[in-house]
Design a protein around this motif. Structure first.
Motif, PDB file in Angstrom:
ATOM      1  N   LEU A 171     -18.024  39.710  56.420  1.00 21.48           N
ATOM      2  CA  LEU A 171     -18.517  41.080  56.335  1.00 21.48           C
ATOM      3  C   LEU A 171     -18.585  41.664  57.744  1.00 21.48           C
ATOM      4  CD1 LEU A 171     -19.562  39.777  53.621  1.00 21.48           C
ATOM      5  CD2 LEU A 171     -21.455  41.401  53.752  1.00 21.48           C
ATOM      6  N   ILE A 172     -18.011  42.842  57.935  1.00 15.53           N
ATOM      7  CA  ILE A 172     -18.083  43.517  59.233  1.00 15.53           C
ATOM      8  C   ILE A 172     -18.675  44.910  59.025  1.00 15.53           C
ATOM      9  CG2 ILE A 172     -16.845  44.372  61.248  1.00 15.53           C
ATOM     10  CD1 ILE A 172     -14.722  42.283  60.804  1.00 15.53           C
ATOM     11  N   PHE A 173     -19.783  45.176  59.726  1.00 15.96           N
ATOM     12  CA  PHE A 173     -20.405  46.500  59.735  1.00 15.96           C
ATOM     13  C   PHE A 173     -19.901  47.222  60.980  1.00 15.96           C
ATOM     14  CE2 PHE A 173     -23.120  43.944  57.127  1.00 15.96           C
ATOM     15  CZ  PHE A 173     -23.661  44.789  56.182  1.00 15.96           C
ATOM     16  N   SER A 174     -19.075  48.224  60.783  1.00 17.40           N
ATOM     17  CA  SER A 174     -18.428  48.904  61.909  1.00 17.40           C
ATOM     18  C   SER A 174     -19.143  50.197  62.280  1.00 17.40           C
ATOM     19  CB  SER A 174     -16.969  49.222  61.571  1.00 17.40           C
ATOM     20  OG  SER A 174     -16.235  48.052  61.329  1.00 17.40           O
ATOM     21  N   THR A 175     -19.250  50.440  63.567  1.00 17.09           N
ATOM     22  CA  THR A 175     -19.630  51.740  64.120  1.00 17.09           C
ATOM     23  C   THR A 175     -19.126  51.759  65.547  1.00 17.09           C
ATOM     24  OG1 THR A 175     -21.434  53.246  64.702  1.00 17.09           O
ATOM     25  CG2 THR A 175     -21.953  50.905  64.743  1.00 17.09           C
ATOM     26  N   SER A 176     -18.286  52.731  65.873  1.00 15.02           N
ATOM     27  CA  SER A 176     -17.644  52.691  67.185  1.00 15.02           C
ATOM     28  C   SER A 176     -17.044  54.033  67.557  1.00 15.02           C
ATOM     29  CB  SER A 176     -16.537  51.623  67.171  1.00 15.02           C
ATOM     30  OG  SER A 176     -15.832  51.600  68.394  1.00 15.02           O
ATOM     31  N   GLY A 177     -16.999  54.260  68.866  1.00 15.18           N
ATOM     32  CA  GLY A 177     -16.300  55.420  69.384  1.00 15.18           C
ATOM     33  C   GLY A 177     -14.868  55.098  69.739  1.00 15.18           C
ATOM     34  N   GLY A 178     -14.458  53.820  69.544  1.00 15.08           N
ATOM     35  CA  GLY A 178     -13.071  53.438  69.815  1.00 15.08           C
ATOM     36  C   GLY A 178     -12.948  52.354  70.864  1.00 15.08           C
ATOM     37  N   ALA A 179     -11.790  52.254  71.452  1.00 15.88           N
ATOM     38  CA  ALA A 179     -11.515  51.229  72.464  1.00 15.88           C
ATOM     39  C   ALA A 179     -12.265  51.550  73.757  1.00 15.88           C
ATOM     40  CB  ALA A 179     -10.019  51.139  72.728  1.00 15.88           C
ATOM     41  N   ARG A 180     -12.643  50.506  74.490  1.00 13.78           N
ATOM     42  CA  ARG A 180     -13.342  50.681  75.765  1.00 13.78           C
ATOM     43  C   ARG A 180     -12.304  50.803  76.875  1.00 13.78           C
ATOM     44  NH1 ARG A 180     -18.057  46.517  76.867  1.00 13.78           N
ATOM     45  NH2 ARG A 180     -18.590  47.367  74.821  1.00 13.78           N
ATOM     46  N   MET A 181     -12.082  52.034  77.287  1.00 11.80           N
ATOM     47  CA  MET A 181     -10.951  52.289  78.173  1.00 11.80           C
ATOM     48  C   MET A 181     -11.147  51.769  79.588  1.00 11.80           C
ATOM     49  SD  MET A 181      -9.010  53.309  75.953  1.00 11.80           S
ATOM     50  CE  MET A 181      -7.611  53.380  77.056  1.00 11.80           C
ATOM     51  N   GLN A 182     -12.371  51.372  79.950  1.00  8.40           N
ATOM     52  CA  GLN A 182     -12.581  50.742  81.262  1.00  8.40           C
ATOM     53  C   GLN A 182     -11.854  49.400  81.357  1.00  8.40           C
ATOM     54  OE1 GLN A 182     -14.921  52.110  79.423  1.00  8.40           O
ATOM     55  NE2 GLN A 182     -16.326  53.334  80.661  1.00  8.40           N
ATOM     56  N   GLU A 183     -11.427  48.883  80.183  1.00  3.39           N
ATOM     57  CA  GLU A 183     -10.666  47.630  80.171  1.00  3.39           C
ATOM     58  C   GLU A 183      -9.205  47.868  79.805  1.00  3.39           C
ATOM     59  OE1 GLU A 183     -12.567  44.458  78.030  1.00  3.39           O
ATOM     60  OE2 GLU A 183     -14.564  45.051  78.697  1.00  3.39           O
ATOM     61  N   SER A 184      -8.827  49.125  79.644  1.00  4.67           N
ATOM     62  CA  SER A 184      -7.442  49.532  79.456  1.00  4.67           C
ATOM     63  C   SER A 184      -6.715  48.709  78.394  1.00  4.67           C
ATOM     64  CB  SER A 184      -6.706  49.457  80.797  1.00  4.67           C
ATOM     65  OG  SER A 184      -5.421  50.041  80.709  1.00  4.67           O
ATOM     66  N   ILE A 185      -5.542  48.149  78.734  1.00  3.97           N
ATOM     67  CA  ILE A 185      -4.699  47.437  77.775  1.00  3.97           C
ATOM     68  C   ILE A 185      -5.399  46.219  77.193  1.00  3.97           C
ATOM     69  CG2 ILE A 185      -3.596  46.008  79.537  1.00  3.97           C
ATOM     70  CD1 ILE A 185      -1.966  47.519  76.360  1.00  3.97           C
ATOM     71  N   LEU A 186      -6.311  45.608  77.968  1.00  2.00           N
ATOM     72  CA  LEU A 186      -7.045  44.444  77.461  1.00  2.00           C
ATOM     73  C   LEU A 186      -7.917  44.826  76.275  1.00  2.00           C
ATOM     74  CD1 LEU A 186      -8.124  42.849  80.863  1.00  2.00           C
ATOM     75  CD2 LEU A 186      -6.172  42.234  79.430  1.00  2.00           C
ATOM     76  N   SER A 187      -8.423  46.057  76.280  1.00  2.00           N
ATOM     77  CA  SER A 187      -9.206  46.551  75.152  1.00  2.00           C
ATOM     78  C   SER A 187      -8.311  46.850  73.959  1.00  2.00           C
ATOM     79  CB  SER A 187      -9.972  47.809  75.567  1.00  2.00           C
ATOM     80  OG  SER A 187     -10.621  48.389  74.467  1.00  2.00           O
ATOM     81  N   LEU A 188      -7.179  47.506  74.208  1.00  2.00           N
ATOM     82  CA  LEU A 188      -6.275  47.863  73.111  1.00  2.00           C
ATOM     83  C   LEU A 188      -5.696  46.627  72.430  1.00  2.00           C
ATOM     84  CD1 LEU A 188      -4.395  50.843  74.806  1.00  2.00           C
ATOM     85  CD2 LEU A 188      -6.237  50.948  73.125  1.00  2.00           C
ATOM     86  N   MET A 189      -5.546  45.540  73.172  1.00  2.00           N
ATOM     87  CA  MET A 189      -5.020  44.299  72.592  1.00  2.00           C
ATOM     88  C   MET A 189      -5.932  43.733  71.511  1.00  2.00           C
ATOM     89  SD  MET A 189      -3.629  42.410  76.039  1.00  2.00           S
ATOM     90  CE  MET A 189      -3.587  40.801  75.258  1.00  2.00           C
ATOM     91  N   GLN A 190      -7.208  44.103  71.547  1.00  2.00           N
ATOM     92  CA  GLN A 190      -8.154  43.574  70.559  1.00  2.00           C
ATOM     93  C   GLN A 190      -7.850  44.076  69.151  1.00  2.00           C
ATOM     94  OE1 GLN A 190      -9.944  41.185  71.973  1.00  2.00           O
ATOM     95  NE2 GLN A 190      -8.969  41.936  73.835  1.00  2.00           N
ATOM     96  N   MET A 191      -7.189  45.221  69.049  1.00  2.00           N
ATOM     97  CA  MET A 191      -6.801  45.730  67.739  1.00  2.00           C
ATOM     98  C   MET A 191      -5.855  44.756  67.055  1.00  2.00           C
ATOM     99  SD  MET A 191      -6.155  49.710  68.820  1.00  2.00           S
ATOM    100  CE  MET A 191      -5.548  50.183  67.213  1.00  2.00           C
ATOM    101  N   ALA A 192      -4.853  44.292  67.801  1.00  2.00           N
ATOM    102  CA  ALA A 192      -3.880  43.351  67.237  1.00  2.00           C
ATOM    103  C   ALA A 192      -4.505  41.987  67.000  1.00  2.00           C
ATOM    104  CB  ALA A 192      -2.678  43.234  68.175  1.00  2.00           C
ATOM    105  N   LYS A 193      -5.364  41.548  67.930  1.00  2.00           N
ATOM    106  CA  LYS A 193      -5.950  40.208  67.815  1.00  2.00           C
ATOM    107  C   LYS A 193      -6.852  40.091  66.593  1.00  2.00           C
ATOM    108  CE  LYS A 193      -9.056  38.725  70.864  1.00  2.00           C
ATOM    109  NZ  LYS A 193      -9.571  38.234  72.160  1.00  2.00           N
ATOM    110  N   THR A 194      -7.729  41.072  66.402  1.00  2.00           N
ATOM    111  CA  THR A 194      -8.642  41.025  65.250  1.00  2.00           C
ATOM    112  C   THR A 194      -7.867  41.173  63.945  1.00  2.00           C
ATOM    113  OG1 THR A 194      -9.069  43.404  65.537  1.00  2.00           O
ATOM    114  CG2 THR A 194     -10.646  41.878  66.529  1.00  2.00           C
ATOM    115  N   SER A 195      -6.847  42.015  63.949  1.00  2.00           N
ATOM    116  CA  SER A 195      -6.048  42.221  62.737  1.00  2.00           C
ATOM    117  C   SER A 195      -5.285  40.954  62.358  1.00  2.00           C
ATOM    118  CB  SER A 195      -5.066  43.381  62.936  1.00  2.00           C
ATOM    119  OG  SER A 195      -5.756  44.593  63.178  1.00  2.00           O
TER     120      SER A 195
END
Length: 297
Positions: A171-195
């Motif tokens: 179960l995942i309870f989501s609430t977010s403003g999106g990727a944390r851009m202070q980590e740039s591509i490392l943050s965006l990579m989490q979309m693929a990793k979690t998926s």
């Protein structure tokens, strides 16, 4: 006699505290201004109704006047949803670093940790709901607007892998403003990793229930929040990728007033259920019973 009955009411004015101090206190017959203790009352940000904070908490932080579901932090969500005892937190000490040396990022992380009392924007762990063992990940919008950095993605991925190994529902309870851009591509990579982790979990036969809370946007909405076998949202929760203003400027059209709300998404097939917070625990219990996940998968 009638003149005395209909005489004008005397007008009163509030005397500033500085004047009271200079005069040695309120004059005889005058009522001093009462100080209301901080946190005693709460105001609904939607309808403006003021109510006792304790009564609001008893009502699951849902405004009794307009039904607005106020935001909860991760621990409040866990306390309201999971069984009272037996929650075991995972990776509680895992904290973000500043891999790109982004200006001011390290100090902002410290501020967020001090303000919220949490190390990161998500809490993961194992507990039970209605006696059914589950693995949960609960995001907290109060921490950096629930943004998904490397640690958020890693903690969620590890939780999914734990659910796969133990054959428990996720179960995942989501609430977010999106990727944390202070980590740039490392943050965006989490979309693929979690998926990818959830894809392996699904292939193993696991049950994944995604619960959308207000707001869930950006990279989180475009990855694990939208991948549930069952997707539930709280009433009025904003769920979408880009913001309303950005979309209107792009398509040059006026969007419906309820655009991106839970009810709008349910009507257009993006959700399976919209569930009131009071009924969330019982609804999840019924779903777990329906899928007979007590014995694993």
């Amino acid at each position: 006699m009638f003149k005395d009955l209909f005489q004008k009411k005397r007008k009163y004015a509030t005397i500033p505290s500085e004047r009271l101090e200079r005069s040695g206190g309120p004059a005889e017959g005058e009522r001093p201004k009462r100080e209301i203790p901080e946190g005693l009352m709460s105001k609904c940000s939607k309808c403006g109704t003021i109510q006792y904070s304790k009564e609001l908490e008893k009502n699951f932080k849902v405004c009794p006047s307009c039904g607005y579901h106020m935001r909860l932090n991760a621990m409040e969500r866990i306390a309201m949803t999971l069984d009272p005892e037996g929650f075991i937190e995972f990776d509680s000490e895992m904290a973000s670093v500043d891999p790109l040396q982004f200006p001011g990022y390290a100090s902002k992380l410290e501020q967020q940790q001090s303000k919220t009392g949490q190390v990161e924007a998500v809490i993961t762990g194992q507990g039970t709901i209605g006696g059914h063992p589950v693995i949960v990940a609960v995001m907290n919008f109060e921490f950096f607007s629930g943004s998904m950095g490397s640690v958020v993605g890693e903690k969620i991925t590890r939780a999914v892998e734990e659910a796969t190994e133990k054959k428990l529902p996720m179960l995942i309870f989501s609430t977010s403003g999106g990727a944390r851009m202070q980590e740039s591509i490392l943050s965006l990579m989490q979309m693929a990793k979690t998926s990818a982790a959830l894809a392996r979990f699904g292939e193993a036969g696991g049950l994944y229930i995604s619960i959308i809370t207000d707001p869930t946007t950006g990279g989180v909405s475009a990855s694990f929040a939208s991948l549930g076998d069952i997707i539930i949202a709280e009433p009025g929760a904003v769920f979408g990728f880009a913001g309303r203003i950005v979309i209107e400027q792009t398509i040059r059209q006026k969007l419906p007033d309820d655009f991106q709300t839970a009810e709008f998404n349910l009507q257009h097939g993006q959700l399976d259920l919209v569930v009131h917070r009071k009924e969330m625990r019982s609804t999840l219990t019924k779903l777990l019973e329906l899928h007979d996940v007590k014995g694993g998968f």
